[in-house]
Design an enzyme around this catalytic site. Sequence first.
Site, PDB file in Angstrom:
ATOM      1  N   LYS A 185     -16.742 -24.104 -55.383  1.00 19.73           N
ATOM      2  CA  LYS A 185     -16.234 -24.634 -54.110  1.00 19.73           C
ATOM      3  C   LYS A 185     -17.233 -24.426 -52.962  1.00 19.73           C
ATOM      4  O   LYS A 185     -18.184 -23.652 -53.084  1.00 19.73           O
ATOM      5  CB  LYS A 185     -14.900 -23.942 -53.801  1.00 19.73           C
ATOM      6  CG  LYS A 185     -13.778 -24.272 -54.806  1.00 19.73           C
ATOM      7  CD  LYS A 185     -12.449 -23.628 -54.389  1.00 19.73           C
ATOM      8  CE  LYS A 185     -11.331 -23.974 -55.360  1.00 19.73           C
ATOM      9  NZ  LYS A 185     -10.027 -23.399 -54.903  1.00 19.73           N
ATOM     10  N   TYR A 211      -6.321 -32.965 -55.481  1.00 21.74           N
ATOM     11  CA  TYR A 211      -5.302 -31.927 -55.270  1.00 21.74           C
ATOM     12  C   TYR A 211      -3.916 -32.511 -54.981  1.00 21.74           C
ATOM     13  O   TYR A 211      -3.060 -31.816 -54.431  1.00 21.74           O
ATOM     14  CB  TYR A 211      -5.730 -30.999 -54.134  1.00 21.74           C
ATOM     15  CG  TYR A 211      -6.664 -29.883 -54.584  1.00 21.74           C
ATOM     16  CD1 TYR A 211      -6.244 -28.922 -55.508  1.00 21.74           C
ATOM     17  CD2 TYR A 211      -7.943 -29.764 -54.063  1.00 21.74           C
ATOM     18  CE1 TYR A 211      -7.080 -27.888 -55.910  1.00 21.74           C
ATOM     19  CE2 TYR A 211      -8.791 -28.723 -54.462  1.00 21.74           C
ATOM     20  CZ  TYR A 211      -8.347 -27.797 -55.393  1.00 21.74           C
ATOM     21  OH  TYR A 211      -9.173 -26.758 -55.784  1.00 21.74           O
ATOM     22  N   ASN A 256     -11.779 -19.530 -52.109  1.00 27.22           N
ATOM     23  CA  ASN A 256     -11.815 -18.614 -53.255  1.00 27.22           C
ATOM     24  C   ASN A 256     -12.825 -19.025 -54.332  1.00 27.22           C
ATOM     25  O   ASN A 256     -12.657 -18.703 -55.511  1.00 27.22           O
ATOM     26  CB  ASN A 256     -10.402 -18.418 -53.816  1.00 27.22           C
ATOM     27  CG  ASN A 256      -9.787 -19.700 -54.325  1.00 27.22           C
ATOM     28  OD1 ASN A 256     -10.394 -20.759 -54.244  1.00 27.22           O
ATOM     29  ND2 ASN A 256      -8.591 -19.600 -54.862  1.00 27.22           N
ATOM     30  N   HIS A 268     -12.572 -23.341 -58.801  1.00 23.53           N
ATOM     31  CA  HIS A 268     -11.361 -23.952 -59.341  1.00 23.53           C
ATOM     32  C   HIS A 268     -11.500 -24.023 -60.844  1.00 23.53           C
ATOM     33  O   HIS A 268     -12.594 -24.273 -61.359  1.00 23.53           O
ATOM     34  CB  HIS A 268     -11.177 -25.384 -58.803  1.00 23.53           C
ATOM     35  CG  HIS A 268     -10.185 -26.187 -59.606  1.00 23.53           C
ATOM     36  ND1 HIS A 268      -8.834 -26.110 -59.403  1.00 23.53           N
ATOM     37  CD2 HIS A 268     -10.357 -27.022 -60.667  1.00 23.53           C
ATOM     38  CE1 HIS A 268      -8.220 -26.887 -60.290  1.00 23.53           C
ATOM     39  NE2 HIS A 268      -9.122 -27.458 -61.066  1.00 23.53           N
ATOM     40  N   GLU A 320      -8.716 -33.910 -65.200  1.00 21.40           N
ATOM     41  CA  GLU A 320      -9.703 -33.486 -64.198  1.00 21.40           C
ATOM     42  C   GLU A 320     -11.129 -33.770 -64.662  1.00 21.40           C
ATOM     43  O   GLU A 320     -11.977 -34.154 -63.858  1.00 21.40           O
ATOM     44  CB  GLU A 320      -9.498 -31.998 -63.873  1.00 21.40           C
ATOM     45  CG  GLU A 320      -8.201 -31.749 -63.113  1.00 21.40           C
ATOM     46  CD  GLU A 320      -7.916 -30.274 -62.845  1.00 21.40           C
ATOM     47  OE1 GLU A 320      -6.853 -29.974 -62.287  1.00 21.40           O
ATOM     48  OE2 GLU A 320      -8.752 -29.412 -63.205  1.00 21.40           O
TER      49      GLU A 320
HETATM   50  P1  ATP Z   1      -7.258 -23.399 -58.599  1.00 22.28           P
HETATM   51  O1  ATP Z   1      -6.220 -24.504 -58.744  1.00 22.28           O
HETATM   52  O2  ATP Z   1      -8.292 -23.666 -57.538  1.00 22.28           O
HETATM   53  O3  ATP Z   1      -7.826 -22.971 -59.911  1.00 22.28           O
HETATM   54  P2  ATP Z   1      -5.163 -21.600 -58.630  1.00 22.28           P
HETATM   55  O4  ATP Z   1      -4.646 -22.412 -59.744  1.00 22.28           O
HETATM   56  O5  ATP Z   1      -5.386 -20.154 -58.837  1.00 22.28           O
HETATM   57  O6  ATP Z   1      -6.514 -22.125 -58.109  1.00 22.28           O
HETATM   58  P3  ATP Z   1      -3.211 -22.920 -56.958  1.00 22.28           P
HETATM   59  O7  ATP Z   1      -1.950 -22.258 -56.635  1.00 22.28           O
HETATM   60  O8  ATP Z   1      -3.247 -24.023 -57.961  1.00 22.28           O
HETATM   61  O9  ATP Z   1      -4.269 -21.788 -57.343  1.00 22.28           O
HETATM   62  O10 ATP Z   1      -3.800 -23.448 -55.584  1.00 22.28           O
HETATM   63  C1  ATP Z   1      -4.897 -24.327 -55.585  1.00 22.28           C
HETATM   64  C2  ATP Z   1      -5.873 -23.901 -54.518  1.00 22.28           C
HETATM   65  O11 ATP Z   1      -5.261 -24.023 -53.233  1.00 22.28           O
HETATM   66  C3  ATP Z   1      -6.313 -22.429 -54.579  1.00 22.28           C
HETATM   67  O12 ATP Z   1      -7.377 -22.202 -55.464  1.00 22.28           O
HETATM   68  C4  ATP Z   1      -6.724 -22.173 -53.142  1.00 22.28           C
HETATM   69  O13 ATP Z   1      -8.040 -22.668 -52.863  1.00 22.28           O
HETATM   70  C5  ATP Z   1      -5.719 -22.999 -52.363  1.00 22.28           C
HETATM   71  N1  ATP Z   1      -4.584 -22.164 -51.933  1.00 22.28           N
HETATM   72  C6  ATP Z   1      -3.609 -21.664 -52.740  1.00 22.28           C
HETATM   73  N2  ATP Z   1      -2.728 -20.933 -52.046  1.00 22.28           N
HETATM   74  C7  ATP Z   1      -3.155 -20.973 -50.749  1.00 22.28           C
HETATM   75  C8  ATP Z   1      -2.687 -20.410 -49.523  1.00 22.28           C
HETATM   76  N3  ATP Z   1      -1.590 -19.663 -49.488  1.00 22.28           N
HETATM   77  N4  ATP Z   1      -3.402 -20.663 -48.393  1.00 22.28           N
HETATM   78  C9  ATP Z   1      -4.507 -21.432 -48.425  1.00 22.28           C
HETATM   79  N5  ATP Z   1      -5.002 -21.991 -49.544  1.00 22.28           N
HETATM   80  C10 ATP Z   1      -4.348 -21.765 -50.689  1.00 22.28           C
HETATM   81 MG    MG Z   2      -4.271 -24.537 -59.821  1.00 25.49          MG
END
Ligand code: ATP
Ligand code: MG
Length: 137
Positions: free
Chosen positions: A9, A49, A112, A115, A126
């Site tokens: 990212k 997303y 973070n 992804h 994806e």
């Molecule tokens: P990813 O989908 O990126 O692998 P994940 O599956 O661990 O991460 P998800 O819950 O699917 O997390 O959320 C997708 C992405 O949205 C997260 O990786 C993060 O970048 C963002 N995100 C998730 N929760 C929050 C939050 N509370 N505030 C801001 N951004 C968030």
């Molecule tokens: Mg996810």
Amino acid sequence: IERTLSIIKPDATNRNLTGKINAKFEDAGLRIVAQKRIHLSLAQAGKFYEVHKDRPFYGELCEFMASAPVVVQVLEGEGAIAKNRDVMGATNPANAAEGTIRKEFALSVGENSVHGSDAPETAAQEIAYFFSGLELV
Ligand code: ATP
Ligand code: MG
């Protein structure tokens, strides 16, 4: 043998961490079989997303993902989807285990660093979103 879609990212590409993150994947036994650097438009980030479109952080997430180039990649290995998620660590770096990418590099729950696809169906979708058949060998 399984494949998963990974994205390095903007917070990580901005800090020039692609090589360090790729070393974590390779050390875990994941092979980078396709990789390119692209700059997503807001619309392209929004489509990627879309499953999160009703979550409160959707707008912020899409703007972040379109804020700078990302590195999209296909990782291959035995159980690649789960293995990749192990190497990434918990979404929120405050909860991520020692040695994981997010523990070491992530700035916040939003920024973070990586992804990774969460299931075989989403991995296939994806991968197809970013890579053509000719780019996958
Ligand atoms: P990813 O989908 O990126 O692998 P994940 O599956 O661990 O991460 P998800 O819950 O699917 O997390 O959320 C997708 C992405 O949205 C997260 O990786 C993060 O970048 C963002 N995100 C998730 N929760 C929050 C939050 N509370 N505030 C801001 N951004 C968030
Ligand atoms: Mg996810």
